[in-house]
Write an enzyme that holds these catalytic residues in place. Sequence first.
Site, PDB file in Angstrom:
ATOM      1  N   HIS A  25      15.023  83.316   2.403  1.00  8.87           N
ATOM      2  CA  HIS A  25      15.554  84.256   1.658  1.00  8.87           C
ATOM      3  C   HIS A  25      14.718  85.456   1.011  1.00  8.87           C
ATOM      4  O   HIS A  25      15.072  85.879   0.126  1.00  8.87           O
ATOM      5  CB  HIS A  25      16.740  83.744   0.528  1.00  8.87           C
ATOM      6  CG  HIS A  25      17.684  83.030   1.298  1.00  8.87           C
ATOM      7  ND1 HIS A  25      18.940  82.592   0.517  1.00  8.87           N
ATOM      8  CD2 HIS A  25      18.185  82.571   2.310  1.00  8.87           C
ATOM      9  CE1 HIS A  25      19.648  81.860   1.215  1.00  8.87           C
ATOM     10  NE2 HIS A  25      19.180  81.949   2.298  1.00  8.87           N
TER      11      HIS A  25
ATOM     12  N   ASP B 193      16.166  78.802   1.552  1.00  8.33           N
ATOM     13  CA  ASP B 193      16.529  79.395   0.204  1.00  8.33           C
ATOM     14  C   ASP B 193      15.368  80.398  -0.048  1.00  8.33           C
ATOM     15  O   ASP B 193      14.419  81.061   0.876  1.00  8.33           O
ATOM     16  CB  ASP B 193      16.813  78.644  -0.775  1.00  8.33           C
ATOM     17  CG  ASP B 193      17.878  79.315  -1.829  1.00  8.33           C
ATOM     18  OD1 ASP B 193      17.704  80.630  -2.128  1.00  8.33           O
ATOM     19  OD2 ASP B 193      18.763  78.801  -2.001  1.00  8.33           O
TER      20      ASP B 193
END
Length: 389
Positions: free
Chosen positions: A212, A189
């Site tokens: 991310h 993430d």
Amino acid sequence: MRRGFSLVAALLWPALAAVTLAAARPSSGGRTFSVVSFGAAADGITDDSEIDGDMLAPAGMGNWPKPRRPLQWLNFKWLNGFTIQGSGTVDGQSTSLPSDSPANASQLHWYVSGVKPTLIRLYGSFNVTVRNIRMSNSPQCHLKFDSSGGIKVKNVTISSPGDSPNTDGIHLQNTRDVQIRSSSIGCGDDCISIQTGCSNVHMKNINCNPGHGISVGGLGKDNSLACVSDVYAEHINVENALYGVRIKTWQGGMGSVRNVTFSNVRVANVATPIVIDQFYCDGGAAAGARCRNRTDAVEITGVSYRRVVGTYTYQPVHLACSDARPCTGVSMVDVRLSPASAPPGALRQPLCWKSYGEALGMIEPTGIACLQRNHGFVMPLTKPFNYTC
Ligand SMILES: *[C@@H]1O[C@H](CO)[C@@H](O)[C@H](O)[C@H]1NC(C)=O
Ligand SMILES: *[C@@H]1O[C@H](CO)[C@@H](O)[C@H](O)[C@H]1NC(C)=O
Ligand SMILES: *[C@@H]1O[C@H](CO)[C@@H](O)[C@H](O)[C@H]1NC(C)=O
Ligand SMILES: *[C@@H]1O[C@H](CO)[C@@H](O)[C@H](O)[C@H]1NC(C)=O
Ligand SMILES: *[C@@H]1O[C@H](CO)[C@@H](O)[C@H](O)[C@H]1NC(C)=O
């Protein structure tokens, strides 16, 4: 090796203490211990305790009985002048399974959103340093600071698989005066996630791969107030990631994001390197009404991109700002992004929606410079908020 630990260190305020994670060495360990019981002198001088060995959380989160599942493996509260350091590893041993397919029923309860434990959390703590350690395979966030200040993170390594859901690297919330330096973060993430209540956050020499990217938000969920200001990220490398540098807010929120600079960012094989998304909505169709267009929005103003270069695989720039509260003061200086080897049909043109500011210097592709000039002021369509950030 320590197994099944859940460490709580609390009420050492005002203490100066340190935890050292040294190289791996077998030892036995209890489930809960306090740094005080390890002889923390809290005298402001002593390097208080030494914990030998890598710290391993129990393999397979399902092994934790439901009533005893912790929200974090290592939880430090109300510390002042505290250091976590050493060459050891804190290993959550738990990220192997994607959230939508728990391997067996005993693990199911971990997959309900929000209940998976954070690996290391510091709460209500000031003047804290975390350095040199490694963190891996957390079921959720790896290193979280909440309601804290005066934070230094240096030379840490975080590694989790790119497909392990919700495994943020470093997560900041209600935390001010933060320096994160010289660290490598790979996870499933956000590499570094900056949430509401954060200001004066400085990131430098950070490698994010995979993950991310660096992210401010999501802010303003469920009509909440969000305030983030003075964020500076420089010398950032993002590789093999969905995003490079991103600001994301939910519709219907209030508050502001102000004075954010991304400088000297290199991207390689990043789907969308530059993102502002004021239509952020996690959960897609399932989130239903949450995703509706609203007039309120967390205001975004003063965002600079300076020397952002490298390759993308989907869309170079995606600036989607609120119709009612456009993004203002966005500047791009020397932004050069070229397509990585992706099938040509996969690529999208840059998007600038309700984004005001200016592009200077070398801009490639030229479509990136889709910012609208506004001579410094855009009248919001909605009435001013009655709050101050
Ligand atoms: C469920 O998964 C955990 C962790 O992988 C494992 O320890 C446990 O034996 C499994 N239980 C069953 C019934 O398969
Ligand atoms: C960074 O951390 C690693 C692993 O703990 C250590 O070997 C190395 O010496 C550290 N580097 C610096 C500059 O402190
Ligand atoms: C943190 O350290 C600084 C500098 O040493 C000191 O001035 C400040 O009072 C400390 N903050 C707290 C909350 O103790
Ligand atoms: C913007 O933020 C940086 C630090 O992140 C700070 O040094 C600078 O003073 C801020 N600028 C304004 C105008 O507040
Ligand atoms: C919300 O607004 C944006 C921008 O005006 C528009 O592109 C999008 O289609 C709207 N979404 C819905 C669900 O109406």
